[in-house]
Design an enzyme around this catalytic site. Structure first.
Site, PDB file in Angstrom:
ATOM      1  N   HIS A  25      -4.857  31.573  25.696  1.00 10.12           N
ATOM      2  CA  HIS A  25      -6.172  33.069  25.172  1.00 10.12           C
ATOM      3  C   HIS A  25      -5.555  33.321  23.842  1.00 10.12           C
ATOM      4  CE1 HIS A  25      -7.883  36.901  25.936  1.00 10.12           C
ATOM      5  NE2 HIS A  25      -7.020  37.033  25.005  1.00 10.12           N
ATOM      6  N   GLU A  26      -4.349  33.642  23.751  1.00  5.67           N
ATOM      7  CA  GLU A  26      -3.852  33.986  21.899  1.00  5.67           C
ATOM      8  C   GLU A  26      -4.220  33.047  20.842  1.00  5.67           C
ATOM      9  OE1 GLU A  26      -3.691  36.590  21.358  1.00  5.67           O
ATOM     10  OE2 GLU A  26      -2.807  37.129  23.569  1.00  5.67           O
ATOM     11  N   HIS A  29      -8.154  33.277  19.418  1.00  6.16           N
ATOM     12  CA  HIS A  29      -8.764  35.005  18.876  1.00  6.16           C
ATOM     13  C   HIS A  29      -8.185  34.671  17.423  1.00  6.16           C
ATOM     14  CE1 HIS A  29      -9.377  37.809  21.741  1.00  6.16           C
ATOM     15  NE2 HIS A  29      -8.079  37.771  22.581  1.00  6.16           N
TER      16      HIS A  29
END
Length: 443
Positions: A25-26, A29
């Protein structure tokens, strides 16, 4: 001992899967932020004290002590303080102070060389891509895992081979007689059907799937029809007469419908008294996205009803009421379910593995949906801020007004802190409930 080890193995499997999901998920980003030249100072998994870290280039990568999420730190998340870009304004109001301190912290690591590498200066579309990168990664993981589940393992589907043949006719809602030799036999038992028989035709029609067979039986109450089944490789023909009886109405999700008083809704249909066996049937690639969509809709419904669902969780946690099996659970609850699945030695290993993969797919789709909520500190809150910035700049351009500049999302930080406290309270309630009153999925 083996059961305990299997339980632990299931918990560890899901824990590692969730940790990897958070890490990816990170990454969702991180990659677009670096692509758009924003300076990323830290990529961290977890919160609290740092257990391990390593700096590569301008970014520090690390793992922290509390495995409850992660973050990517980008310089210049908020516009500088309005006085001169660094000096705090004279207002000392509590909300103003919170926003001012957040802006100052966001610019502590900004140097002259970072003038065009700060997040707040990005075009709106780039901000949205960066903030949606995390949820999109969870969506992608969910799609991949759902593909592995459906195409690799398949789904349990009813076959035309019988698993159960009821001995006695019992009115819906009534208990089964204790004396099975002294009761009114079901049509199936009277016709001599046994578990393991495979239905080949009913009333002259070939039986290729259980759903169509059930529909034909329901429509044939009181009518004597020929039935062909196979036992031991040999076809056998008999006559059978479905009886008219009340049966529950089942919705599209396989759940029995209930009326306003909580009583099961029934309908008078034909009944034989047989139940199908199940087999894992692999699905085509075309089934993956619809399955993902159905999961997202169901998760969205839970999220939409979250306040109401949490009231139910609280009532169950502090009373003798049972937990809603369709309600929200914490990571503790997910781990417990994973352990119970892994420890079910009576179930084939492949089925247990499929269930664990489906569980991880569901977790990722839940992370996707939850992070889209337009509320800070969730990713959806940052997306909403970027959309508002784009809207007001568009309005200013249309009416030939001065460009209002980037939207100062730091002004919403007081609301963010309140939301964060609420989210932590929700998490604490779910964890407590999953410990003292866990969801019972397996009877």
């Amino acid at each position: 001992m083996v059961t305990v080890l299997l339980f632990i193995g299931g918990v560890v499997f899901v824990a590692i899967g969730i940790a990897l999901s958070i890490a990816l998920h990170e990454v969702g980003h991180l990659l677009p932020a670096k692509l758009f030249k924003v300076r990323v100072t830290r990529y961290m998994i977890g919160f609290g004290p740092t257990l391990w870290s390593k700096k590569k280039g301008e970014t520090e990568y690390g793992i922290k002590a509390i495995p409850a999420g992660g973050y990517v730190a980008m310089v210049g998340m908020y516009p500088p303080n309005p006085a001169d870009g660094s000096v705090r304004p004279s207002s000392t109001g509590m909300f103003q102070t919170i926003a001012t301190e957040a802006r100052s912290a966001a610019h502590e690591e900004v140097g002259p060389e970072d003038a065009n590498r700060v997040f707040y200066k990005l075009p709106v579309w780039k901000k949205i891509i960066i903030m949606l990168g995390g949820p999109f990664m969870n969506l992608l993981i969910g799609v991949v895992l759902m593909g592995v589940l459906l195409m690799g393992f398949g789904t349990a589907q009813a076959t035309t081979t019988l698993a159960d043949v009821n001995a006695c006719q019992v009115a819906f809602g009534e208990p089964t007689p204790t004396d099975l030799n002294n009761c009114t036999k079901t049509p199936a038992a009277a016709a001599g059907l046994r578990p393991g028989d495979t239905i080949k035709s009913f009333d002259g029609k070939d039986v290729t799937n259980w759903t169509a067979f059930t529909d034909d039986v329901r429509a044939s109450a009181g009518k004597t029809v020929p039935l062909v089944y196979v036992r031991g490789g040999e076809p056998i023909t008999t006559n059978i007469t479905p009886v008219l009886t009340a049966r529950p109405v089942i919705d599209a999700n396989g759940v029995a419908k209930v009326d306003a008083d909580g009583k099961a809704v029934t309908v008078q249909v034909g009944f034989l008294g047989v139940g199908p066996s199940a087999a894992m049937v692999r699905q085509p690639a075309s089934a993956v996205l619809p399955a993902v969509g159905n999961n997202i809709v169901q998760i969205g419904g839970v999220v939409f009803q979250l306040p109401q669902k949490l009231v139910g969780v609280a009532q169950a946690a502090f009373s003798s009421e049972p937990r809603d099996p369709n309600g929200p659970i914490s990571v503790v609850g997910v781990g417990r379910v994973a352990g119970e699945v892994a420890a079910m030695e009576e179930i084939p290993l492949s089925s247990r593995a499929a269930t664990l993969i489906g569980l991880l797919a569901g977790v990722n789709l839940a992370l996707f949906v939850f992070n889209l909520i337009p509320l800070l500190p969730l990713d959806g809150g940052h997306v909403a801020g970027a959309l508002y910035e784009g809207a007001r700049r568009t309005v200013a351009k249309v009416f030939k007004r001065k460009d209002p500049g980037p939207f100062d999302i730091a002004k919403l930080l007081p609301v963010t802190y309140v939301a964060a406290v609420v989210l932590m309270a929700m998490g604490a309630l779910l964890i407590y409930a999953d410990i003292v009153k866990p969801v019972n999925l397996f009877g």
